[in-house]
Write a protein that holds these residues in place. Structure first.
Motif, PDB file in Angstrom:
ATOM      1  N   GLU A 199       0.851  -1.189   0.000  1.00 46.07           N
ATOM      2  CA  GLU A 199       0.000   0.000   0.000  1.00 46.07           C
ATOM      3  C   GLU A 199       0.893   1.247   0.000  1.00 46.07           C
ATOM      4  OE1 GLU A 199      -4.138   1.239   2.162  1.00 46.07           O
ATOM      5  OE2 GLU A 199      -2.502   0.552   3.455  1.00 46.07           O
ATOM      6  N   VAL A 200       0.757   2.066  -1.045  1.00 43.60           N
ATOM      7  CA  VAL A 200       1.579   3.261  -1.206  1.00 43.60           C
ATOM      8  C   VAL A 200       0.669   4.437  -1.566  1.00 43.60           C
ATOM      9  CG1 VAL A 200       3.449   4.358  -2.512  1.00 43.60           C
ATOM     10  CG2 VAL A 200       3.592   1.921  -1.936  1.00 43.60           C
ATOM     11  N   PHE A 201       0.885   5.568  -0.905  1.00 39.17           N
ATOM     12  CA  PHE A 201       0.111   6.779  -1.166  1.00 39.17           C
ATOM     13  C   PHE A 201       1.054   7.871  -1.682  1.00 39.17           C
ATOM     14  CE2 PHE A 201      -2.213   4.389   1.974  1.00 39.17           C
ATOM     15  CZ  PHE A 201      -3.550   4.524   1.599  1.00 39.17           C
ATOM     16  N   ILE A 202       0.756   8.384  -2.870  1.00 42.89           N
ATOM     17  CA  ILE A 202       1.546   9.458  -3.486  1.00 42.89           C
ATOM     18  C   ILE A 202       0.594  10.632  -3.703  1.00 42.89           C
ATOM     19  CG2 ILE A 202       2.996  10.110  -5.442  1.00 42.89           C
ATOM     20  CD1 ILE A 202       3.568   7.114  -5.868  1.00 42.89           C
ATOM     21  N   TYR A 203       0.747  11.699  -2.923  1.00 41.75           N
ATOM     22  CA  TYR A 203      -0.253  12.754  -2.965  1.00 41.75           C
ATOM     23  C   TYR A 203       0.364  14.125  -2.671  1.00 41.75           C
ATOM     24  CZ  TYR A 203      -0.205  11.703   2.122  1.00 41.75           C
ATOM     25  OH  TYR A 203       0.162  11.453   3.416  1.00 41.75           O
ATOM     26  N   HIS A 204      -0.234  15.133  -3.272  1.00 38.77           N
ATOM     27  CA  HIS A 204       0.145  16.534  -3.058  1.00 38.77           C
ATOM     28  C   HIS A 204       1.635  16.782  -3.314  1.00 38.77           C
ATOM     29  CE1 HIS A 204      -3.615  18.366  -1.818  1.00 38.77           C
ATOM     30  NE2 HIS A 204      -3.878  17.286  -1.084  1.00 38.77           N
ATOM     31  N   ASN A 205       2.139  16.243  -4.412  1.00 37.94           N
ATOM     32  CA  ASN A 205       3.493  16.555  -4.852  1.00 37.94           C
ATOM     33  C   ASN A 205       3.431  17.469  -6.068  1.00 37.94           C
ATOM     34  OD1 ASN A 205       5.154  14.518  -3.141  1.00 37.94           O
ATOM     35  ND2 ASN A 205       3.519  13.267  -4.028  1.00 37.94           N
ATOM     36  N   THR A 206       4.494  18.204  -6.326  1.00 38.37           N
ATOM     37  CA  THR A 206       4.602  19.055  -7.510  1.00 38.37           C
ATOM     38  C   THR A 206       5.770  18.567  -8.345  1.00 38.37           C
ATOM     39  OG1 THR A 206       3.644  20.994  -6.418  1.00 38.37           O
ATOM     40  CG2 THR A 206       4.991  21.383  -8.370  1.00 38.37           C
ATOM     41  N   SER A 207       5.482  18.241  -9.609  1.00 39.02           N
ATOM     42  CA  SER A 207       6.455  17.609 -10.492  1.00 39.02           C
ATOM     43  C   SER A 207       6.614  18.423 -11.768  1.00 39.02           C
ATOM     44  CB  SER A 207       5.993  16.181 -10.837  1.00 39.02           C
ATOM     45  OG  SER A 207       6.704  15.650 -11.928  1.00 39.02           O
ATOM     46  N   THR A 208       7.864  18.471 -12.291  1.00 33.02           N
ATOM     47  CA  THR A 208       8.130  19.215 -13.526  1.00 33.02           C
ATOM     48  C   THR A 208       8.869  18.371 -14.568  1.00 33.02           C
ATOM     49  OG1 THR A 208      10.244  20.074 -12.691  1.00 33.02           O
ATOM     50  CG2 THR A 208       8.271  21.370 -12.220  1.00 33.02           C
ATOM     51  N   ALA A 209       8.947  17.053 -14.375  1.00 35.40           N
ATOM     52  CA  ALA A 209       9.658  16.200 -15.326  1.00 35.40           C
ATOM     53  C   ALA A 209       8.827  15.987 -16.586  1.00 35.40           C
ATOM     54  CB  ALA A 209       9.979  14.850 -14.678  1.00 35.40           C
ATOM     55  N   ARG A 210       9.474  15.502 -17.620  1.00 33.64           N
ATOM     56  CA  ARG A 210       8.777  15.284 -18.887  1.00 33.64           C
ATOM     57  C   ARG A 210       7.679  14.239 -18.762  1.00 33.64           C
ATOM     58  NH1 ARG A 210      13.990  14.149 -22.503  1.00 33.64           N
ATOM     59  NH2 ARG A 210      14.446  12.991 -20.588  1.00 33.64           N
ATOM     60  N   VAL A 211       7.921  13.200 -17.972  1.00 34.18           N
ATOM     61  CA  VAL A 211       6.943  12.126 -17.783  1.00 34.18           C
ATOM     62  C   VAL A 211       6.373  12.251 -16.378  1.00 34.18           C
ATOM     63  CG1 VAL A 211       6.576   9.639 -17.781  1.00 34.18           C
ATOM     64  CG2 VAL A 211       8.238  10.648 -19.364  1.00 34.18           C
ATOM     65  N   ALA A 212       5.060  12.269 -16.272  1.00 34.97           N
ATOM     66  CA  ALA A 212       4.436  12.409 -14.957  1.00 34.97           C
ATOM     67  C   ALA A 212       4.740  11.198 -14.076  1.00 34.97           C
ATOM     68  CB  ALA A 212       2.936  12.604 -15.107  1.00 34.97           C
ATOM     69  N   ILE A 213       4.413   9.998 -14.539  1.00 29.92           N
ATOM     70  CA  ILE A 213       4.681   8.764 -13.804  1.00 29.92           C
ATOM     71  C   ILE A 213       5.417   7.803 -14.733  1.00 29.92           C
ATOM     72  CG2 ILE A 213       3.715   6.794 -12.573  1.00 29.92           C
ATOM     73  CD1 ILE A 213       3.235   9.336 -11.091  1.00 29.92           C
ATOM     74  N   MET A 214       6.559   7.317 -14.290  1.00 28.18           N
ATOM     75  CA  MET A 214       7.338   6.355 -15.071  1.00 28.18           C
ATOM     76  C   MET A 214       7.278   4.988 -14.396  1.00 28.18           C
ATOM     77  SD  MET A 214       9.381   5.712 -17.645  1.00 28.18           S
ATOM     78  CE  MET A 214      10.143   7.250 -18.206  1.00 28.18           C
ATOM     79  N   SER A 215       6.973   3.959 -15.161  1.00 31.10           N
ATOM     80  CA  SER A 215       7.051   2.580 -14.677  1.00 31.10           C
ATOM     81  C   SER A 215       8.289   1.922 -15.268  1.00 31.10           C
ATOM     82  CB  SER A 215       5.801   1.787 -15.078  1.00 31.10           C
ATOM     83  OG  SER A 215       4.657   2.271 -14.415  1.00 31.10           O
ATOM     84  N   ASN A 216       9.082   1.308 -14.425  1.00 32.58           N
ATOM     85  CA  ASN A 216      10.310   0.666 -14.851  1.00 32.58           C
ATOM     86  C   ASN A 216      10.327  -0.776 -14.350  1.00 32.58           C
ATOM     87  OD1 ASN A 216      13.791   0.870 -13.962  1.00 32.58           O
ATOM     88  ND2 ASN A 216      12.951   0.305 -15.925  1.00 32.58           N
ATOM     89  N   LYS A 217      10.193  -1.725 -15.264  1.00 31.16           N
ATOM     90  CA  LYS A 217      10.240  -3.153 -14.943  1.00 31.16           C
ATOM     91  C   LYS A 217       9.156  -3.556 -13.951  1.00 31.16           C
ATOM     92  CE  LYS A 217      15.269  -3.195 -15.637  1.00 31.16           C
ATOM     93  NZ  LYS A 217      16.586  -3.516 -15.051  1.00 31.16           N
ATOM     94  N   VAL A 218       8.015  -2.878 -13.990  1.00 33.39           N
ATOM     95  CA  VAL A 218       6.892  -3.227 -13.115  1.00 33.39           C
ATOM     96  C   VAL A 218       6.105  -4.338 -13.809  1.00 33.39           C
ATOM     97  CG1 VAL A 218       4.784  -2.422 -12.018  1.00 33.39           C
ATOM     98  CG2 VAL A 218       6.780  -0.923 -12.134  1.00 33.39           C
TER      99      VAL A 218
END
Length: 621
Positions: A469-488
């Motif tokens: 269980e992981v919660f990712i909330y209220h962050n500010t991001s400026t990278a080209r890719v919003a969410i990257m999956s790697n070997k998931v």
């Protein structure tokens, strides 16, 4: 190769505070009392014998004198047979550490102390031991080696060699940390292929991503080979190493805290060491306001450590190679990962009993920032890792500034039960936040600020995954890719929750390493388009065909949703589409998530609510 380069007794040592002879004294003629920490010692006058370098760090001999009440003073012009008072200080820090009692203090005056400390005397609840360095007190973990360089022309142009009586694990060139190859990984005996053996590398350079061997970016390399006890080097532009100042340190930490609980360690400058401070078998140890670098790693929290605090420290490598995450840094990355000593962390939390708080530190020009590791070994099954879930619980990682990393800035990993990583500022890294194979949770990742990173949020798999269980909330991001999956792969991330974030991005999702389709839960995010790249339409269409982000906002105009990127100010503008774009996470999850004690029905998305200024991180004391 170079078996008759020059005899080992021609190696010369520079002056050393604890009884070393002056520069120019041959190694074979060292006087009685010489102590080369971790490599050699003298047993009687003129007789040199090897020590066991795997044991406890050697310490300066101290005289048993009753400890005075209050403060023990240490000075470079002191005497270890003295009383340790302000007027009669001790000479070595170790002598004071061996005498101090619970509630006492060791105060170190300005000067350079060539020691590697073993702290085993701690305090008690309400009566901590304080080890306080005054301004200008420096702890140097190096050995006083003065290399005698000779060309190694049979290896390649610009390659030089010197005798070396120990395996150095931290080498600096004019104060810059040198990339070192590992002989177990770049020799024929270690199984290396011909194109990745050290002689080929020193002749041709590093071949990264099949682009051809080059020295660009990596700039220089060092290599110790035990056969013949030799150290090879090649520097940028094939420079003559005799024109530079070299400092060599063996494999032991500068400070080892082993069993000394209730300890406060503050004010030190620690340099020239593979690890600044190592803490094991101890609880409630505080490391405060220390400057650690150049060093391979800064602080290591290890087995049986609990409830420790690391705060207001500066940690860095100051690399000789290029670490800034651009194309020229891949050669350095490859040299470390494939032929070197693997990852190097500013702060490493490894198989601890948890409860640590890491806050308001500045980690820069380092390989990795802050990493949590809780497995007995890497190649493990999901079921096997559930047997290690007691490690690293209840971590609180916040308000750290991490910048200029060659690899990852924040790397939560393994069980991460009740872990909180929040309010950190991450700038110019290869990956700001790598969520690495979480096994249990809940892990809370919130209010972090990310800027100018190649990736901001990477969900990482590779191993068989547990439904953490992981919660990712209220962050500010400026990278080209919003969410990257790697070997998931496998089950994916079905219990990850991604809500109320602000993404200024080129595309919604990225996939490397054959990841499965996104199956996390996520909504009420804001996506603002960075540029006219076609990946925006493609990945938005993909998102619209999935259950995620049905209430999220997609903004095509490309206008900044915050004040400025240069200078950096990620506070929301009055017109920002992030305003009132979030949802009440307490109502959604039926409980209050950390950091959201004052919930709103429609909060602003991102890390900084409208009306709040860009925070100063680290915070002023």
């Amino acid at each position: 190769m170079h078996n008759n380069l020059f005899p080992i007794n021609q190696l010369r040592y520079s002056s050393f505070r604890l009884g070393f002879p002056r520069s120019g004294t041959p190694f074979s003629n060292l006087l009685c009392g010489l102590l080369v920490a971790g490599a050699f010692s003298l047993s009687g006058c003129g007789s040199v014998k090897e020590m066991n370098t795997a044991g406890s760090p050697p310490v300066a001999a101290s005289v048993e004198v009753p400890a005075p009440a209050g403060i023990l003073f240490v000075s470079t012009d002191g005497d270890d047979s003295a009383a340790g008072t302000a007027d009669a200080p001790l000479a070595s820090i170790q002598a004071a550490l061996d005498r101090v009692q619970p509630g006492g203090e060791v105060r170190i005056r300005a000067g350079v102390y060539f020691e590697r400390l073993l702290i085993q005397n701690g305090g008690k609840e309400g009566r901590p031991v304080r080890v306080v360095a005054e301004a200008g007190a420096v702890l140097d973990g190096s050995l006083p080696v003065e290399p005698l360089w000779e060309p190694a022309e049979d290896v390649g142009p610009g390659v030089w060699v010197t005798a070396m009586p120990f395996d150095p694990r931290c080498v600096t060139v004019d104060g810059k940390f040198l990339t070192l190859l590992n002989q177990s990984r770049v020799t024929e005996a270690g199984g290396a292929k011909p194109d990745w053996q050290w002689t080929t590398i020193f002749k041709e350079g590093i071949n990264s991503k099949g682009r051809g061997a080059t020295w660009k970016g990596v700039n220089g390399l060092g290599f110790y080979i035990s056969e013949g006890e030799r150290f090879y080097i090649r520097l940028q532009d094939q420079a003559d190493p005799s024109a530079s100042k070299f400092v060599f340190a063996p494999g032991e930490p500068a400070v080892t805290v082993d069993g000394a609980s209730h300890l406060e360690f503050s004010g030190f400058e620690i340099l020239n060491t593979p690890l600044g401070v190592k803490i094991v078998n101890a609880e409630k140890v505080v490391v405060d306001n220390c400057k650690i670098g150049p060093a391979r790693e800064g602080i290591g929290l290890g087995k049986q450590s609990r409830d420790c605090v690391v705060k207001y420290c500066e940690i860095f490598q100051n690399p000789y190679s290029n670490y800034i995450p651009d194309e020229d840094s891949w050669e350095t990355w490859t040299a470390h990962k494939r032929g070197g000593w693997w990852d190097m962390r500013g702060i490493k939390i490894s198989q601890t009993q948890g409860g640590h708080e890491i806050h308001d530190n500045h980690i820069h020009h380092q390989w990795d920032g802050i990493s949590s590791m809780g497995w007995d070994h890497w190649k493990s099954t999901a079921e096997e890792r559930m047997g290690w879930k007691e490690y690293n619980q209840n971590l609180n990682i916040h308000h750290n500034l991490i910048e200029d990393m060659n690899d990852d800035a924040l790397e939560p990993n393994s069980a991460e039960i009740n872990g909180q990583w929040h309010d950190n500022l991450i700038v110019r890294t290869r990956c700001a936040l790598r969520v690495k194979v979480i096994d249990v949770g809940p892990l809370y990742l919130y209010r972090n600020l990310f800027h100018d990173n190649r990736e901001d949020i990477r969900l990482y798999g590779e191993l068989e995954l547990n439904p953490a269980e992981v919660f990712i909330y209220h962050n500010t991001s400026t990278a080209r890719v919003a969410i990257m999956s790697n070997k998931v792969k496998g089950i994916g991330t079905p219990n990850y929750h991604i809500y109320n974030n602000l993404f200024y991005a080129r595309q919604w999702w990225g996939n490397t390493g054959g990841s499965v389709e996104p199956n996390w839960h996520g909504d009420y995010n804001v996506y603002v388009r960075q540029d006219d790249h076609s990946a925006w339409e493609k990945t938005r269409e993909m998102a619209e065909g999935l259950p995620q982000d049905t209430h999220s906002r997609w903004v095509d105009n490309g206008e900044l949703p915050f004040a400025s990127l240069t200078p950096l100010d990620l506070s929301l503008t009055a017109e920002s589409p992030a305003r009132s774009a979030g949802t009440d996470l307490e109502a959604l999850f039926g409980r209050v998530l950390p950091g959201l004690e004052n919930t709103q029905e429609q909060p602003d998305a991102g890390a900084i609510p409208f009306g709040q200024a860009m925070p100063t991180i680290p915070r002023p004391r």
